[in-house]
Design a protein around this motif. Structure first.
Motif, mmCIF file in Angstrom:
data_model
loop_
_atom_site.group_PDB
_atom_site.id
_atom_site.type_symbol
_atom_site.label_atom_id
_atom_site.label_comp_id
_atom_site.label_asym_id
_atom_site.label_seq_id
_atom_site.Cartn_x
_atom_site.Cartn_y
_atom_site.Cartn_z
ATOM 1 N N GLY B 296 63.916 16.519 58.767
ATOM 2 C CA GLY B 296 64.021 17.390 59.933
ATOM 3 C C GLY B 296 64.799 16.721 61.043
ATOM 4 O O GLY B 296 65.719 15.933 60.803
ATOM 5 N N LEU B 332 60.940 20.498 61.979
ATOM 6 C CA LEU B 332 61.445 20.733 60.618
ATOM 7 C C LEU B 332 61.137 22.162 60.207
ATOM 8 O O LEU B 332 60.544 22.921 60.980
ATOM 9 C CB LEU B 332 60.898 19.721 59.618
ATOM 10 C CG LEU B 332 59.471 19.805 59.104
ATOM 11 C CD1 LEU B 332 59.290 18.787 57.967
ATOM 12 C CD2 LEU B 332 58.465 19.502 60.190
ATOM 13 N N ASP B 333 61.605 22.543 59.010
ATOM 14 C CA ASP B 333 61.311 23.906 58.564
ATOM 15 C C ASP B 333 60.248 23.866 57.474
ATOM 16 O O ASP B 333 59.870 22.797 56.980
ATOM 17 C CB ASP B 333 62.589 24.647 58.156
ATOM 18 C CG ASP B 333 63.328 23.977 57.017
ATOM 19 O OD1 ASP B 333 62.773 23.042 56.390
ATOM 20 O OD2 ASP B 333 64.476 24.379 56.756
ATOM 21 N N ASN B 379 72.992 22.391 61.968
ATOM 22 C CA ASN B 379 73.142 23.229 60.772
ATOM 23 C C ASN B 379 74.607 23.371 60.369
ATOM 24 O O ASN B 379 74.940 23.369 59.185
ATOM 25 C CB ASN B 379 72.534 24.612 61.018
ATOM 26 C CG ASN B 379 71.007 24.581 60.883
ATOM 27 O OD1 ASN B 379 70.425 23.549 60.537
ATOM 28 N ND2 ASN B 379 70.370 25.710 61.152
ATOM 29 N N LEU B 400 68.569 23.958 58.557
ATOM 30 C CA LEU B 400 67.164 24.362 58.717
ATOM 31 C C LEU B 400 67.089 25.894 58.774
ATOM 32 O O LEU B 400 67.948 26.551 59.350
ATOM 33 C CB LEU B 400 66.582 23.764 59.998
ATOM 34 C CG LEU B 400 66.594 22.238 60.110
ATOM 35 C CD1 LEU B 400 65.881 21.802 61.395
ATOM 36 C CD2 LEU B 400 65.939 21.580 58.902
ATOM 37 N N TYR B 404 60.017 27.646 61.432
ATOM 38 C CA TYR B 404 60.153 26.270 61.901
ATOM 39 C C TYR B 404 58.799 25.708 62.340
ATOM 40 O O TYR B 404 57.886 26.462 62.668
ATOM 41 C CB TYR B 404 61.111 26.217 63.099
ATOM 42 C CG TYR B 404 62.444 26.857 62.838
ATOM 43 C CD1 TYR B 404 63.433 26.190 62.124
ATOM 44 C CD2 TYR B 404 62.723 28.131 63.323
ATOM 45 C CE1 TYR B 404 64.666 26.784 61.890
ATOM 46 C CE2 TYR B 404 63.956 28.737 63.097
ATOM 47 C CZ TYR B 404 64.923 28.058 62.380
ATOM 48 O OH TYR B 404 66.145 28.638 62.150
#
Lengths: 504, 504
Positions: B296, B332-333, B379, B400, B404
């Protein structure tokens, strides 16, 4: 790098005959030394100052001359500025911390009004007037200037008041301050030994400091003190060995120094057991024009902002060096550049100009899209008069428009007569000897070392880790005076030495 | 805060009769003390260890047990890892600087292969195997782990090789390391005095260190050394006064300490003239899961990234604390969270979950648009397998996607049996006594203080300002051994004390 001179103390029994004796020996004739000598002499002590250079001045004389004072000084009142001890203390505690010495802070704030009057009485001139723009050094002789008080987060702590007090020279005023303070000390009867470099302290068998071994024209000389030795020898920015051990981030930067800031006084005192504090702290004078910064952005090499650009520029410098390795740019637009009067530009021209932020990213080596994202977010807030990220004051907020410019602090500071400089910032050290509020040097147990005092940048003073211009000359003069009075006090007298005859 | 005990040295003439005499006195029975004692005893010296606790161990026994070793150790070769002294030195010089002690670095790298073999010969077990994911503490018994070698900027300096050597326990292994080292010292004939807190050094009239005044069950005890005293008393993270003076940023964080890291050994040595180095430096173990960070982003409170998230997590922690005041989040996702095996999650659940970054900004208090701009830029590069801003390795790069999550290091570290913690990071100090490459303590002139040695975190070792896991146990054991050999050397013998009869 030459090996440092030994700082091991010399026993009085081994020190040889005295070449000079005084009640109070002051080592160093910068602002702290001059004030200590003046007060000790005025209190009736026989005072001698030892100075390594050929005359008084030290780094103080090369400085801007600002003194950080407030709580309602005569000058503040004359200009119509309202201030209070509480507001001044709140600002300094936040700006100079963490880990500020609260006793020193309280004493300094409580004595600030009197200290200003004392400086005026010594002949230091201050012109009524307030310079209103962010600046390292106003091009006017206004006696008052802002030093970050109007910027976030300080605006949330107390009502802002300008507290930078400047001798009336219209430019760097440290020389004038030192001229008056040295004259005052001489008029008070202080004797001077110049070209005299103190190298070691002399101690008696009980551990009391009773003198100094110095070098004068290549020859060792012994100077004894019947009452006390006051070290006002400055910091250690000129000693790369001490910097490597304590403050490596300052190595390779431009030094604010008369050339004698070698830490020798600090080390001499450590060699008799003195404790030190905050040795990694430093002031960082970024080579950048505050009026440009306030009107633009200061970004790191990733194109990210990291501070409100209208705050005291030394705070910007500390953040730039300690948090971003001094890899930063001042970005502004043509309109902002043109707004700054020519006399406030210090001759600085943009290093890169571009019609788009993408082009400016390429020219400065910032990652693609990074600066554009930063400016887009900044502009969005600025259009509403807000800076949600860093709280720059609305008076400086306006969306940036093309064409844009980028200025590199490593190349930007060019005074009318100054050559270009390469270090990116001018630095000096803030850490030094642990002292009590009356200037007595403390040992590792927190106990007073008999006969030894210190003030100025040889000691850890008002500033712990943060810094504001004027707190060095401010605490050097203020606590220098206190150390001089302490040194002259009868309780500091050593009976054995007092009985010793002075040399012919 | 109780006033610190006095650390003033005691003259031998005033020390009273000896309660114990040895050739070499080692103060502290952590990893450095055990190794110093073992080597001194093996070299033929009569060795006594004084330990404040009721047995050996110290902070070493509470640690993960990693030792930073390389240059082609037997374990590296067994696992098929290629390494070289040059690559190891290049990594450490960059990771532990600025201002690394080059003599210590070179000695450590040159002796690394032998030192590993020596540890194995003392019974410390290492299992062949390499744990391949970023982790504070692999949940396997793999003997090798990465400690940032594969991350930028190190990848540009040398061919990466994993150098974290871990005792085979499958978890924290410090206890096992200390069990074996203490047993080795005892087998070599080392005597122990536990519950014995050293308070002051004893010096003779020539300034030679010849013993220690300690407190044992409340009573003062005098221990004399015919040859040398070796201080292995640890750092000063437990002393808030020393932290305020030297490392205020570490105050209020969780401490990595057995409770005895009070700096007393450092101060005792300073009181006889010892110099110190890098007192502001500290290791910062962010309470965050490295496998989450690598997958992340780590962002500050302004939603800005500031480091490649796949580097050694202690580097992330130092940047988070010293550059961003520990105000940071791991973002992070869901996909990244789920990728991490449950056994590597340390029980950490996201503190905030959101379908949009705008919502996550609100939940975390980040300025509107700030995190969204950061993720958009990240991204964009990740889609191309690039991280132009911080050079995270492509293996971790992926755009990501919602939903989230944000994790707060101040609340995140929950081991299976650990209570939640609040300090955001666990810290210890890196600064300490200046020593030469053989462990001799140096004074302010850079000269050896006769009779005094130091190793471990009481000294400034391999790490100057940066830090990598395993360099504390690594340099503590390595330079502890060297100090023990130095202390046992005939050249360290004090003729006067050698002639003195031992007490009955």
């Amino acid at each position: 790098m030459a090996p440092p001179r030994s700082v091991k103390p010399v026993l009085l029994d081994d020190a040889g005959p005295a070449d000079g004796v005084a009640d109070v020996l002051v080592v160093g004739f910068g602002c702290a030394g001059a004030c200590a000598a003046y007060e000790a002499a005025t209190a009736g002590a026989d005072v001698m100052v030892l100075e390594r250079a050929s005359g008084a001045g030290g780094t103080s004389a090369l400085s801007g001359g600002e003194l950080y004072l407030g709580a309602g000084t005569a000058l503040q009142r004359e200009v119509g500025v309202e201030d209070s001890p509480e507001a001044m203390a709140a600002f300094l505690r936040e700006a100079l911390g963490p880990a500020v010495d609260e006793d020193k802070l309280q004493a300094y704030v409580a004595g600030s009004v009197e200290h200003f009057d004392w400086l005026v009485a010594r002949g230091v001139p201050f012109s009524p007037g307030l310079y209103d723009d962010p600046s390292w050094m106003p091009p006017t002789d206004d006696g008052l200037m802002w030093l970050g008080e109007r910027s976030w987060p300080f605006t949330e702590l107390a009502t802002p008041a300008p507290r930078g007090h400047r001798p009336a020279t219209g430019h760097f005023g440290g020389w004038l301050l030192m001229d008056r303070l040295a004259a005052a000390a001489r008029e008070a009867g202080v004797r001077e030994e110049v070209d005299t470099l103190a190298e070691r302290l002399v101690v008696d068998r009980d551990g009391r400091v009773v003198g100094v071994i110095a070098r004068q024209y290549g020859e060792p000389r012994t100077f004894l003190a019947r009452q006390a030795v006051v070290l006002t020898t400055g910091g250690f920015v000129d000693d790369d060995g001490m910097l490597a051990a304590h403050a490596p981030h300052l190595i390779g930067k431009d030094k604010i120094s008369c050339g004698g800031e070698d830490g020798s006084g600090i080390r001499m005192a450590q060699a008799v057991g003195a404790a030190v504090k905050h040795m990694s702290a430093g002031q960082v004078g970024l080579h950048a024009v505050p009026a440009f910064m306030a009107r633009g952005l200061v970004v790191n090499k990733h194109g990210q902002r990291f501070i409100n650009e209208d705050t005291y520029p030394g705070r910007i410098g500390q953040a730039a060096l300690f948090r971003h390795d001094l890899d930063c740019w001042v970005v502004l637009d043509e309109k902002g550049y043109e707004e700054v009067p020519e006399g406030e530009r210090w001759g600085v021209l943009p290093h890169h100009v571009a019609d788009t932020l993408e082009e400016l990213e390429q020219l400065t080596g910032m990652p693609p899209g990074s600066l554009a994202a930063t400016v887009a977010l900044y502009n969005e807030g600025a259009a509403r008069g807000e800076d949600p990220m860093f709280h720059k004051d609305p008076r400086w907020l306006r969306p940036l428009e093309p064409p844009y410019a980028a200025i590199d602090p490593h190349r930007s500071f060019r005074g009318p007569n100054d050559p270009p400089v390469g270090g990116g910032a001018a630095v000096f050290t803030l850490g030094g000897l642990a002292t009590d509020v009356d200037g007595r040097v403390l040992d590792l147990d927190g106990q007073v070392i008999p006969g030894l005092l210190a003030a100025g940048r040889a000691s850890s003073g008002l500033a712990a880790w943060g810094y504001i211009s004027g707190t060095s000359l401010g605490d050097g003069t203020f606590f220098g005076r206190r150390a001089g009075r302490t040194a002259a006090s009868p309780t500091e007298r050593d009976p054995a030495l007092t009985r010793a005859p002075a040399p012919a």
